[in-house]
Design a protein around this motif. Structure first.
Motif, PDB file in Angstrom:
ATOM      1  N   ASP A  82       0.830  -1.212   0.000  1.00  0.00           N
ATOM      2  CA  ASP A  82       0.000   0.000   0.000  1.00  0.00           C
ATOM      3  C   ASP A  82       0.859   1.255   0.000  1.00  0.00           C
ATOM      4  O   ASP A  82       0.582   2.223  -0.729  1.00  0.00           O
ATOM      5  N   LEU A  83       1.923   1.263   0.818  1.00  0.00           N
ATOM      6  CA  LEU A  83       2.801   2.431   0.869  1.00  0.00           C
ATOM      7  C   LEU A  83       3.575   2.597  -0.433  1.00  0.00           C
ATOM      8  O   LEU A  83       3.868   3.717  -0.857  1.00  0.00           O
ATOM      9  N   LEU A  84       3.890   1.477  -1.077  1.00  0.00           N
ATOM     10  CA  LEU A  84       4.592   1.539  -2.353  1.00  0.00           C
ATOM     11  C   LEU A  84       3.699   2.153  -3.427  1.00  0.00           C
ATOM     12  O   LEU A  84       4.167   2.927  -4.269  1.00  0.00           O
ATOM     13  N   ILE A 125      -2.132  12.173   2.086  1.00  0.00           N
ATOM     14  CA  ILE A 125      -1.089  11.139   2.088  1.00  0.00           C
ATOM     15  C   ILE A 125      -0.737  10.729   3.514  1.00  0.00           C
ATOM     16  O   ILE A 125      -0.675   9.542   3.841  1.00  0.00           O
ATOM     17  N   LEU A 126      -0.497  11.717   4.378  1.00  0.00           N
ATOM     18  CA  LEU A 126      -0.128  11.422   5.760  1.00  0.00           C
ATOM     19  C   LEU A 126      -1.263  10.718   6.497  1.00  0.00           C
ATOM     20  O   LEU A 126      -1.024   9.814   7.314  1.00  0.00           O
ATOM     21  N   LEU A 127      -2.501  11.102   6.210  1.00  0.00           N
ATOM     22  CA  LEU A 127      -3.647  10.445   6.845  1.00  0.00           C
ATOM     23  C   LEU A 127      -3.723   8.989   6.409  1.00  0.00           C
ATOM     24  O   LEU A 127      -3.931   8.093   7.233  1.00  0.00           O
ATOM     25  N   PHE A 128      -3.527   8.745   5.129  1.00  0.00           N
ATOM     26  CA  PHE A 128      -3.561   7.375   4.614  1.00  0.00           C
ATOM     27  C   PHE A 128      -2.458   6.527   5.243  1.00  0.00           C
ATOM     28  O   PHE A 128      -2.704   5.408   5.701  1.00  0.00           O
ATOM     29  N   VAL A 129      -1.231   7.068   5.291  1.00  0.00           N
ATOM     30  CA  VAL A 129      -0.104   6.330   5.866  1.00  0.00           C
ATOM     31  C   VAL A 129      -0.352   6.048   7.344  1.00  0.00           C
ATOM     32  O   VAL A 129      -0.104   4.938   7.834  1.00  0.00           O
ATOM     33  N   TYR A 132      -1.381   2.229  11.473  1.00  0.00           N
ATOM     34  CA  TYR A 132      -1.976   1.919  12.773  1.00  0.00           C
ATOM     35  C   TYR A 132      -2.784   0.634  12.707  1.00  0.00           C
ATOM     36  O   TYR A 132      -2.745  -0.192  13.624  1.00  0.00           O
ATOM     37  N   GLY A 133      -3.521   0.443  11.613  1.00  0.00           N
ATOM     38  CA  GLY A 133      -4.328  -0.757  11.473  1.00  0.00           C
ATOM     39  C   GLY A 133      -3.495  -2.021  11.507  1.00  0.00           C
ATOM     40  O   GLY A 133      -3.939  -3.064  11.995  1.00  0.00           O
ATOM     41  N   VAL A 134      -2.255  -1.945  10.997  1.00  0.00           N
ATOM     42  CA  VAL A 134      -1.365  -3.106  11.010  1.00  0.00           C
ATOM     43  C   VAL A 134      -0.666  -3.247  12.358  1.00  0.00           C
ATOM     44  O   VAL A 134      -0.630  -4.324  12.951  1.00  0.00           O
ATOM     45  N   LEU A 135      -0.105  -2.156  12.866  1.00  0.00           N
ATOM     46  CA  LEU A 135       0.653  -2.214  14.118  1.00  0.00           C
ATOM     47  C   LEU A 135      -0.232  -2.576  15.310  1.00  0.00           C
ATOM     48  O   LEU A 135       0.242  -3.172  16.278  1.00  0.00           O
ATOM     49  N   ALA A 136      -1.509  -2.226  15.265  1.00  0.00           N
ATOM     50  CA  ALA A 136      -2.405  -2.524  16.377  1.00  0.00           C
ATOM     51  C   ALA A 136      -2.940  -3.944  16.322  1.00  0.00           C
ATOM     52  O   ALA A 136      -3.565  -4.410  17.278  1.00  0.00           O
ATOM     53  N   ASN A 137      -2.699  -4.656  15.227  1.00  0.00           N
ATOM     54  CA  ASN A 137      -3.189  -6.025  15.103  1.00  0.00           C
ATOM     55  C   ASN A 137      -2.354  -6.954  15.987  1.00  0.00           C
ATOM     56  O   ASN A 137      -1.125  -6.893  15.962  1.00  0.00           O
ATOM     57  N   PRO A 138      -2.971  -7.818  16.784  1.00  0.00           N
ATOM     58  CA  PRO A 138      -2.207  -8.704  17.674  1.00  0.00           C
ATOM     59  C   PRO A 138      -1.276  -9.658  16.936  1.00  0.00           C
ATOM     60  O   PRO A 138      -0.321 -10.166  17.520  1.00  0.00           O
ATOM     61  N   ASP A 139      -1.531  -9.916  15.649  1.00  0.00           N
ATOM     62  CA  ASP A 139      -0.635 -10.775  14.884  1.00  0.00           C
ATOM     63  C   ASP A 139       0.631 -10.042  14.446  1.00  0.00           C
ATOM     64  O   ASP A 139       1.515 -10.645  13.835  1.00  0.00           O
TER      65      ASP A 139
END
Length: 267
Positions: A40-42, A89-93, A98-105
């Motif tokens: 996504d960032l790419l 852009i900053l909002l999307f990033v 956050y959605g990934v880092l907050a995931n317990p996996d």
């Protein structure tokens, strides 16, 4: 191309990234989350890079022979456009990260209250100079190595040497890491797993393996002269194969792995 159009193009490129196609299936849920975020960032970074380079080349070619340059005139519409585009852009990033880092996996925070459900696996990985002890907290298996495994039960273990972890696909997996001496690093890149193993401290990773296979793991902290010897292997098998593996290790005719369950982390 006017400045306003360039700004509109930037907003359009970022908008298209928001609806990018997700990456293909990954070996684990952790790898899927991390690689998906990178993709996504790419999708955002590549168009912005190309846009900046196009503007740079255009400017160089257009004004290279200008011997009497004039200051850029104020253009509030352009300033508003790139300010809004940058905010988007900053909002999307930020939201995506956050959605990934907050995931317990990816970031597991329940290390002190691990309660695996039926079928889940919890493995304690104890690092020391210069090897690993793989102790199953949910089975009566400790210090598992490749030589302990019956390859007729787990054929994927054929040719493997050293410490090994056998886990089932489709179940929650917990890997608790600690160290007996110096700081080591538990890492299985293909599964998206990486965690420090620190003396007197237990760090836990959680994931779900989605693809069967053999995955190489190793220590990622320089821990002394034989650091390069600290390899281990994670073998992901179907649930039925895993059940047979556990029975072969803990049954009356079990394998050569120790039949004494670990008494605690770091033991």
């Amino acid at each position: 191309m006017t400045r306003t159009r360039l700004g509109s193009l930037l907003v359009g490129l970022v908008g298209s990234a928001l609806f990018a196609t997700p990456v293909a299936a990954q070996p684990s849920t952790t790898a899927e989350l991390i690689n998906g975020l990178n993709t996504d960032l790419l999708y955002v970074a590549v168009p912005i890079t190309l846009l900046v380079e196009v503007i740079l080349v255009y400017t160089v070619l257009k004004f290279k022979d200008n011997d009497e340059p004039e200051p850029t005139r104020e253009n509030r519409r352009l300033e508003v456009t790139w300010t809004v585009a940058t905010a988007i852009i900053l909002l999307f990033v930020g939201v995506a990260s956050y959605g990934v880092l907050a995931n317990p996996d990816v970031t597991y925070t329940g290390a002190e209250e691990i309660e695996p459900a039926e079928g889940d696996v919890h493995v304690e990985t104890v690092a020391y100079q210069w090897n690993w002890r793989m102790n199953y907290q949910t089975s009566n298996i400790s210090e598992l190595t490749a030589s302990d495994i019956d390859t007729s039960v787990v054929p994927q273990a054929e040719g493997i040497e050293g410490p090994v972890i056998v886990v089932p696909a489709g179940q929650d997996l917990y890997f608790s890491s600690t160290s007996d001496d110096v700081i080591h690093g538990f890492s299985v890149p293909e599964l998206g797993l990486k965690q420090d193993a620190i003396p007197g401290q237990t760090n836990t990773l959680k994931t779900v393996a989605q693809e069967t296979g053999v995955y190489q793991g190793y220590c990622t902290e320089y821990c002394g002269v034989a650091h390069s010897n600290m390899y281990f292997t994670v073998v992901v098998v179907e649930q039925g194969t895993y059940d047979e593996f556990v029975d072969s290790q803990t049954g009356s005719d079990g394998g050569s792995a120790s039949l004494t369950a670990p008494t605690g982390l770091g033991a």
